[in-house]
Write a protein that holds these residues in place. Structure first.
Motif, mmCIF file in Angstrom:
data_model
loop_
_atom_site.group_PDB
_atom_site.id
_atom_site.type_symbol
_atom_site.label_atom_id
_atom_site.label_comp_id
_atom_site.label_asym_id
_atom_site.label_seq_id
_atom_site.Cartn_x
_atom_site.Cartn_y
_atom_site.Cartn_z
ATOM 1 N N GLU B 283 0.824 -1.195 0.000
ATOM 2 C CA GLU B 283 0.000 0.000 0.000
ATOM 3 C C GLU B 283 0.866 1.256 0.000
ATOM 4 O O GLU B 283 0.652 2.201 -0.752
ATOM 5 C CB GLU B 283 -0.911 -0.011 1.226
ATOM 6 N N ARG B 286 2.275 1.950 -3.205
ATOM 7 C CA ARG B 286 1.248 2.029 -4.240
ATOM 8 C C ARG B 286 1.412 0.886 -5.249
ATOM 9 O O ARG B 286 1.131 1.045 -6.443
ATOM 10 C CB ARG B 286 1.299 3.384 -4.987
ATOM 11 N N ARG B 328 -3.010 -0.713 -8.133
ATOM 12 C CA ARG B 328 -2.669 0.541 -7.460
ATOM 13 C C ARG B 328 -1.848 1.401 -8.415
ATOM 14 O O ARG B 328 -2.238 1.546 -9.585
ATOM 15 C CB ARG B 328 -1.967 0.229 -6.139
#
Lengths: 334, 334
Positions: B283, B286, B328
């Motif tokens: 996360e 990304r 992402r």
DNA sequence: CTGAAAGCGCTAACAT
DNA sequence: ATGTTAGCGCTTTCAG
């Protein structure tokens, strides 16, 4: 499952002698020992820990209580505990204290009291009065890593000294504008590490005659992302800008390095960054850090608990844990 | 330690009734159950697992065999196993198979045979014939995560399909020059994951009519550093340059992202990168990835083992593990 | 140095 | 629904 009787029969001895030969307790002639060993191997006999522990009171199993399994520091400590214990033929059973209060309570009220373990290692748990009491009431050897807890034998790393050392490194490089990523001033009384690291940081500054700027104190949650956000704040805000950052953990330090780069600052030319822990990724990021050797901490806790179990009172049980400044590539003269 | 006799005395009942009331096995009147519960609580009684398991054959303890404790994937699976098992009042004892052959042998020859556990979960261990045999010989419920092992109940994630999905994502974005960081072609037969991921990758390319360039196959060791080095090779070598990279793990993918940046390539504008796993740092970076939900894998293995233990034959024991493409910021149209 | 035998604390027939 | 009792498979006195 083959039982001790079968071994006894095959060896032509009583179960008592087999038990003595296999456990090494009590007198057994070399000849008998030999016959027992051979019979046991031939049958593939392994002592039943259920029966053995009921009869003897010893389980050859150590309980390890940890607050997280999936964070690098804790799993590394656990890995050290595990290897040292398995080497001695001990098993380890795991008690993962989660955020869920019911689970935590159950561990202390029930799980640890099942007589499944001979000793307990508590890793970086802030134990309250009652929990400390409950551990003591088990009447088992207990070693805590972290603390310090005055009522428990504790292996403690001096977080104050660690932080001071890291900060002194920055000062020695000529930095005076040093920011701190870690605990905020009004942080909880419950979990001391962040606070101790902040105090060590401040002491180092004070010793150098520097008054810490409150704008240079940026709280964060000990994750990479937290360090990243904190560093962005520190570097992005108008006003004075630090030339160095002390992050209270390597993961935050890594976040800070990445934040600096993203903002166009070069590390270490424009910003020095130092962390704490000795994280496995530190080498990759060329991170200067104060290593606290978590793997060795786990091994040492295991050794201490074994010493207590075997009665050989070992020095490992006491004394402070070592740490060391590792200077790599994220710090430089200002 | 307070024993069952004391509870029986205080409750004015026999030990048998106390045992029945506390374990929930056999008939006990509501009134008796009540009195037992009260007496037990009042005395702080907890059943001795040593005595209970010797008499009943049940330990309420599950053995978990893992190859690493200090790697993100394994500690995350372990965390899932632990929370699901503790919730049901089971303890878990840990067997960490290390590189040390003697330790590994000892786990299968001795430790698991001590009658300390009711069931075994083996996480991502490539078991040889003999080890599989030994697990089976325990005559206990066994669940393996990883495999597949035809002789064991296995929770398997389809690595081939995972890799194909990740690659198809890149293809769908218009990439045709796609490199692979992971297993090298002549990789071992012993550990299938890297190879399966490479095969899935190649299948996706083949389906798109693309012949994989051998220069685009870069072996690496599943670490951040390994991914970094591999990507540097891929991007730095003279000759054709890939516009996208498929890394067989998120850690390698993160390394690749950092390598690309260091070389001055923008991600995803100049280079798309996709990983596999669902790493916690994904996360932050990304990272586009195919998540395989390791925490849920652990929970599901625990549920499967519990189902076997309680006889409720659960569907969780079978079927493939889920995975999902998480798009992402590291991938874009070429 | 070895064997007989009494438990360790609980559970599970079995009987009532 | 409850009590009696015989183990579960070892270890550890205690004798010899």
């Amino acid at each position: 499952m083959v039982s001790i009787d079968e071994v006894a029969r095959l060896a032509g001895l009583s179960t008592a002698t087999v038990s003595r030969a296999l456990s090494g307790r009590g007198y057994v002639s070399a000849a008998s020992r030999e016959r027992v060993t051979i019979a046991a191997r031939q049958l593939g006999y392994v002592v039943s820990s259920r029966a053995s522990s009921l009869a003897s009171g010893r389980t050859r199993n150590v309980g390890v209580v940890v607050p997280f399994l999936d964070r690098w520091f804790f799993s590394t400590v656990l890995s050290g505990v595990s290897s040292a214990l398995m080497r001695q033929g001990y098993d380890i059973t795991l008690y993962n204290i989660t955020a869920d209060e019911a689970v935590r309570k159950d561990v202390f009220d029930v799980a640890l009291r099942r007589q499944r373990v001979d000793a307990v290692i508590a890793v970086a748990i802030e134990l309250d009065e009652e929990e400390t009491e409950q551990l003591l009431a088990l009447d088992l050897p207990v070693i805590a890593i972290g603390g310090p807890n005055p009522r428990l034998d504790t292996l403690t790393v001096d977080d104050f000294a660690l932080a001071r050392l890291a900060t002194e490194h920055l000062l020695a490089l000529g930095h005076t504008e040093i920011a701190h990523i870690g605990a905020n001033p009004e942080f909880d009384i419950d979990f001391h590490i962040p606070t101790n690291r902040r105090l060590g940081f401040e002491q180092a500054l004070a010793d150098a005659g520097i008054t810490p700027k409150s704008a240079y104190l940026e709280p964060a949650d000990f994750t990479v992302d937290g360090g990243y956000r904190a560093a962005k704040q520190l570097l992005g805000r108008p006003g004075p800008r630090p030339t160095a950052v002390f992050a209270a953990s390597d993961e935050m330090a890594i976040g800070a390095v990445l934040a600096a780069r993203d903002l166009g600052y070069r590390v270490p030319e424009d910003l020095s960054v130092v962390g704490i822990d000795g994280h496995e990724l530190g080498e990759f990021f060329r991170l200067t850090t104060v290593d606290q050797f978590p793997l060795a901490q786990g091994e040492r806790a295991a050794d201490a608990v074994l010493a207590k179990l075997e009665g050989t009172d070992d020095a490992a049980a006491h004394g402070a844990l070592p740490f060391e400044l590792i200077v790599r590539g994220t710090t430089a003269r200002r």
